[in-house]
Scaffold this active site. Structure first.
Site, mmCIF file in Angstrom:
data_model
loop_
_atom_site.group_PDB
_atom_site.id
_atom_site.type_symbol
_atom_site.label_atom_id
_atom_site.label_comp_id
_atom_site.label_asym_id
_atom_site.label_seq_id
_atom_site.Cartn_x
_atom_site.Cartn_y
_atom_site.Cartn_z
ATOM 1 N N SER A 144 0.858 -1.192 0.000
ATOM 2 C CA SER A 144 0.000 0.000 0.000
ATOM 3 C C SER A 144 0.891 1.236 0.000
ATOM 4 O O SER A 144 2.096 1.159 0.303
ATOM 5 C CB SER A 144 -0.868 -0.018 1.267
ATOM 6 O OG SER A 144 -1.472 1.237 1.489
ATOM 7 N N TYR A 157 -3.648 -0.744 10.009
ATOM 8 C CA TYR A 157 -3.438 -0.918 8.561
ATOM 9 C C TYR A 157 -2.041 -0.423 8.171
ATOM 10 O O TYR A 157 -1.312 -1.118 7.463
ATOM 11 C CB TYR A 157 -4.520 -0.150 7.796
ATOM 12 C CG TYR A 157 -4.521 -0.403 6.298
ATOM 13 C CD1 TYR A 157 -5.095 -1.555 5.770
ATOM 14 C CD2 TYR A 157 -3.948 0.505 5.416
ATOM 15 C CE1 TYR A 157 -5.105 -1.786 4.398
ATOM 16 C CE2 TYR A 157 -3.952 0.280 4.046
ATOM 17 C CZ TYR A 157 -4.540 -0.866 3.543
ATOM 18 O OH TYR A 157 -4.545 -1.096 2.186
HETATM 19 P P1 NAP Z 1 -11.741 -5.244 -1.008
HETATM 20 O O1 NAP Z 1 -12.612 -5.034 -2.180
HETATM 21 O O2 NAP Z 1 -12.269 -4.970 0.363
HETATM 22 O O3 NAP Z 1 -11.113 -6.683 -1.094
HETATM 23 C C1 NAP Z 1 -10.465 -7.294 -0.010
HETATM 24 C C2 NAP Z 1 -10.390 -8.757 -0.287
HETATM 25 O O4 NAP Z 1 -9.789 -9.417 0.834
HETATM 26 C C3 NAP Z 1 -11.766 -9.366 -0.495
HETATM 27 O O5 NAP Z 1 -11.701 -10.383 -1.437
HETATM 28 C C4 NAP Z 1 -12.036 -9.936 0.886
HETATM 29 O O6 NAP Z 1 -12.998 -10.973 0.893
HETATM 30 C C5 NAP Z 1 -10.665 -10.458 1.226
HETATM 31 N N1 NAP Z 1 -10.585 -10.760 2.642
HETATM 32 C C6 NAP Z 1 -10.695 -9.907 3.673
HETATM 33 N N2 NAP Z 1 -10.658 -10.583 4.828
HETATM 34 C C7 NAP Z 1 -10.536 -11.892 4.520
HETATM 35 C C8 NAP Z 1 -10.474 -13.082 5.280
HETATM 36 N N3 NAP Z 1 -10.530 -13.071 6.603
HETATM 37 N N4 NAP Z 1 -10.346 -14.255 4.622
HETATM 38 C C9 NAP Z 1 -10.300 -14.297 3.278
HETATM 39 N N5 NAP Z 1 -10.362 -13.200 2.507
HETATM 40 C C10 NAP Z 1 -10.487 -12.011 3.119
HETATM 41 O O7 NAP Z 1 -10.501 -4.255 -1.109
HETATM 42 P P2 NAP Z 1 -9.315 -4.153 -2.176
HETATM 43 O O8 NAP Z 1 -9.030 -2.719 -2.306
HETATM 44 O O9 NAP Z 1 -9.561 -4.951 -3.377
HETATM 45 O O10 NAP Z 1 -8.148 -4.785 -1.314
HETATM 46 C C11 NAP Z 1 -7.270 -5.785 -1.810
HETATM 47 C C12 NAP Z 1 -5.889 -5.533 -1.233
HETATM 48 O O11 NAP Z 1 -5.398 -4.315 -1.770
HETATM 49 C C13 NAP Z 1 -5.874 -5.387 0.280
HETATM 50 O O12 NAP Z 1 -4.733 -6.018 0.802
HETATM 51 C C14 NAP Z 1 -5.782 -3.880 0.462
HETATM 52 O O13 NAP Z 1 -5.193 -3.533 1.667
HETATM 53 C C15 NAP Z 1 -4.909 -3.521 -0.725
HETATM 54 N N6 NAP Z 1 -4.934 -2.120 -1.126
HETATM 55 C C16 NAP Z 1 -6.065 -1.532 -1.611
HETATM 56 C C17 NAP Z 1 -6.012 -0.218 -2.028
HETATM 57 C C18 NAP Z 1 -7.213 0.492 -2.620
HETATM 58 O O14 NAP Z 1 -7.119 1.688 -2.915
HETATM 59 N N7 NAP Z 1 -8.321 -0.144 -2.836
HETATM 60 C C19 NAP Z 1 -4.843 0.514 -1.936
HETATM 61 C C20 NAP Z 1 -3.710 -0.107 -1.420
HETATM 62 C C21 NAP Z 1 -3.762 -1.431 -1.026
HETATM 63 P P3 NAP Z 1 -14.541 -10.640 1.235
HETATM 64 O O15 NAP Z 1 -15.099 -9.943 0.015
HETATM 65 O O16 NAP Z 1 -15.114 -11.970 1.477
HETATM 66 O O17 NAP Z 1 -14.538 -9.739 2.425
#
Ligand code: NAP
Length: 252
Positions: A144, A157
């Protein structure tokens, strides 16, 4: 040219692949030729459809990564379904928002367990298989901007993603000689569930947008090129980097 971005014949295990960045990465790896094993706790039907439309084989493994209980089963099931795991993408992650002064132990532990602890032990379990057959592989951690910056109101986080950057470097140092490339991608601000609260706050949303040189939030498909690159033989001599894909945010 001795390198290729073609992932034909490779299997990629992607955690949290049902939505958001994990789905975008899974589809990109599928388009590059990889078979996908999607790991998570939610329905993977949409990701399955998109990966199959790209011509890829697709399997899913149900697992809740908030504890270490499913780690060994994930590796066993994935190997049974799809053969050797060549690529691991540690994408699953959560965020909890509250002022540091009142942040709870639960919000600390929940985030650290998914974002850091399970990521480490799944990497360990997969790396053991990669080392055992002496064929190496690729591990890509989803870090991130909070691997570089402090942020506000997300203490666990920021700690987890800063820790993940350090862990990426440590694992790269330990496993480079085993043929395993461990790297990370640091996404900027992307339109996913993770950023819904920010995008719903007009002030924070316009502050963020105003700072992104590219002038837009990221789309999950914007991560595909970096993921395919780090998963491919083109990245064979790249170890321990945290690659920002952020529309220029960190350059500002
Ligand atoms: P998201 O849409 O909330 O996706 C998160 C994913 O992680 C979902 O598939 C979620 O599954 C899964 N997850 C969470 N807890 C879990 C658990 N206990 N067991 C199994 N799976 C679990 O958000 P995203 O933005 O795509 O995030 C993906 C990654 O990118 C994360 O590591 C986040 O920190 C990182 N990130 C995101 C951004 C951004 O701007 N969006 C920026 C930097 C980094 P469920 O749908 O079942 O909850």
């Amino acid at each position: 040219m001795t390198f290729s971005f073609d992932l034909t014949g490779k299997t990629a295990l992607v955690t949290g692949a049902n939505t958001g960045l994990g789905q975008g990465i899974a589809v990109a790896l599928a388009q590059a030729g990889a078979a996908i094993v999607a790991v998570g706790r939610s329905n993977m039907d949409e990701t399955e459809r998109l990966c199959r439309e790209a011509g890829a084989a697709f399997h899913s493994v149900q697992a809740d990564l908030s504890s270490l209980d499913p780690i060994e089963r994930i590796v066993t099931e994935a190997s049974t379904l799809s053969g050797r795991i060549d690529i691991l993408v540690n994408n699953a992650g959560i965020i909890r928002r509250a002022d540091a002064i009142e942040f709870t132990e639960k919000d600390w532990d929940d985030v650290m367990n998914v974002n850091l602890k399970s990521t480490f032990f799944l990497s360990q379990a997969v790396a053991r298989t990669m080392i055992a057959d002496e064929r190496g592989g690729k591990i890509i951690n989803i870090a991130s901007l909070l691997s570089f910056q402090g942020g506000i109101r997300i203490p666990s986080y920021t700690a987890s993603k800063s820790g993940l950057a350090g862990l990426t470097r440590l694992l790269a140092c330990e496993w480079a000689s085993k043929g395993i490339n461990v790297n990370a991608i640091a996404p900027g601000y992307f339109v996913t569930n993770n950023t819904e609260a920010l995008r719903n706050d007009p002030k924070r949303s316009s502050e963020i947008l105003g700072r992104i040189p590219a002038g837009r939030w990221g789309d999950p498909a914007d991560l595909g090129g970096a993921a395919v690159f780090l998963a491919s033989t083109a990245a064979d001599y790249i170890h321990g980097i945290v690659l920002p894909v952020d529309g220029g945010w960190l350059a500002r």
